[in-house]
Structure formats: structure tokens, C-alpha cells
Design an enzyme around this catalytic site. Sequence first.
Site: not given
Length: 302
Positions: A245, A20-21, A214, A212, A254
Site C-alpha cells: 500500500c 490492483r493491490d 500482506h 487480506h 500481499n
Amino acid sequence: MQDMPHCLPDSVRIVEVGARDGLQNEKKLISTEAKVDLISGLVDAGVGHIESGSFVSPKWVPQMADSADVFKQLPTSTNAVYAALTPNLRGLEAALACGVSEVAVFGAASESFSQKNINCSISDSLKRFEPVMALAQQENLRVRGYVSCVMGCPYEGDIETQNVAGVATTLLDMGCYEISLGDTVGVGTPLKAQALIETLVKHISVNKLAAHFHDTYGQALANIFAVLQMGVSVVDSSIAGLGGCPYAKGASGNVATEDVVYMLQGLGIRSSVDLDSLIALSNAFCQQNGLVQRSKVSLANL
Ligand code: HMG
Ligand code: MG
């Protein structure tokens, strides 16, 4: 030599966000089949919690447009949690229709980022989440809550930790079981990360917090180590360090899952993940799909 005092968790739960990310920021569209292969490979490597897509506007995030197809094709002979981002009721309804095992709502501690990312203010976003929480509860679906920009915002710079605490406690009060703290642009540094946790644990049990982070400025592993020492035991990471993002200019991926697992092993902290399988998967996925691999551990093993 005196032993260094430390307080590290015995085990860490990895939440893999690469599908996803990691992929949402890639311009080149990755096929549904490749995404399903990636997620299946993660399950085989022992990853138990995999964010596998998002139900957002396909105009805003084209890479996630096939999330429903991805979820429908995921292996069912496993206990792995397949999670999805759902920004509103429409997203949750789509997620429920393809059998997701968990969803996440995503808010921010920065007004400007909230506007850019989900096109509404922080307080409007919380209102939008109310029917999402209600339906999820009715369907017995667990909901994770994200708070973005916890250590800084690409538009506003420094963010008050009290703003993070406010959004995080509201999301928990609404029924989220855990808050994932997004250092969306990777501007945090270790003492800042510890100060954040120190403030948050005055309001929230540390067992409900996840990191979370990055890795834009190469600080993510150091920041994770810093918060592990404060009792955080859930870490979000992305295979190969993919991603970023789309609504946070300059945000790189990430922290890489391989690098986190390598560090955990060195610290004697258990995770369910098999490092060799993960490295093989990371190498193959990036090579087959023409993606830049940012994980240090995988590159060292090429
Ligand atoms: P909006 O414009 O406020 O809402 O968007 P709207 O209801 O007016 O809808 C606008 C359009 O989106 C309409 O389509 C809707 O049908 C459609 P149009 O008429 O233009 O053709 N729409 C949807 N389509 C599919 N699924 C839906 C849905 N809802 C509306 N659920 C919205 C609000 C949130 C939808 C939009 O702003 C959006 O999709 N934003 C993208 C958000 C996103 O995915 N960002 C990246 C993930 S967050 C992140 O990466 C941070 C994180 O990793 C933590 C960290 O690192 O900090 C989690
Ligand atoms: Mg993120």
C-alpha cells in the site's frame, strides 16, 4: 499417532488482488495492455474473482489512472467477477460507466491510516460511503468492504480489535456483503489472527469474513492457515506476491496466490485455480514487466 483435530473449509474462494493491490505500489507504470493480459491470464487459470483496478485520484495513485481503459478491455465471455475500489461517489460513477461487476469501499480501524490513505477520519469515510452504497444498491451492484490495519497500524502500532469490529459491523449494516480484513503492514502473527477472528465472530458470521494479509514479515501463509482453522474461507492474494500500500510505508506485497494455492492443495482444500497455469502466468508477467517475483512456489519452478 493420534489424529490432530482440525476444522478446515472444503473449499476456498480466492480473491486475486494483484492487478490492483499488487500493481498500485509499483513505481514503474505498467501498460494497460499488460494489465489486461494479466487479468485475462488469471481468468484462464481459473481465478473467478479478480480485483482489476481502482477509481481513485490519479495524483494519489498514478498506476491506477488507466483503470477505466483496463475494465473496458476485459474478456466478457466469462463469469469472472471484475471488481474495483471506489472510495467515493465519483469513483463509483466512473466504475459504473465501464461495466465493473463489483465494487469495494475501503475503510480502516486506525484514524491515522484513514487520514493518510483517503484523507479523512474514519467517521467521515463512513459518511462518504453512504451515497456509494445507495447508488450501488440502486444499480444492483455488490459492494465489498475493506477494513485496513486490523492487526496493527504503521502509524499507531497496536489497534484495538473492538475498533475493527465497529467499522466492520457498520460496513455490513450499510450493505456490504463481505468484510475483507486487511493486515495492511503484515504485522500479524497466527495467534493474533485467531484472536481477531474469535472476537469478530461474536458480532459477524464467519462466512462474511475474508483474510487480506500482506507478507511483510513472512507471516501471511501462517496467518491464513490459522484463520482457515477458524472457518474463514475467502482469501485475498496477489499473483507473484506483488504490491503493497503506497500509504503504509514498508508494507510489502500481499501473500502470493501461487503459495496460497499450493498450501490449499496440500491441505486438500479445493479452489478453482490451476496452479501450473498460475505459475506460468506469474513467471511471464514478472519477466516481461521487470517486476520482482516474491512467490516461493513460482521461483522453485523457474
Ligand atoms: P480528497 O483529497 O479527500 O478528495 O481525496 P477531494 O474530493 O478533495 O479530491 C481531491 C482530488 O482527487 C481532486 O483532484 C479530485 O478531483 C480527485 P484535483 O482537484 O486535486 O486535481 N478525485 C478523484 N479522481 C479520480 N477518481 C476519484 C476521485 N475522487 C477525488 N474517485 C481520495 C480522497 C480518496 C480520492 C484520495 O485520498 C485518494 O485517491 N486516495 C488514494 C487511496 C488509495 O487508492 N489507496 C490505496 C488503496 S487502499 C489499500 O491498498 C488497502 C487495502 O489493500 C486493504 C489493506 O491492505 O489493508 C484495500
Ligand atoms: Mg492491501
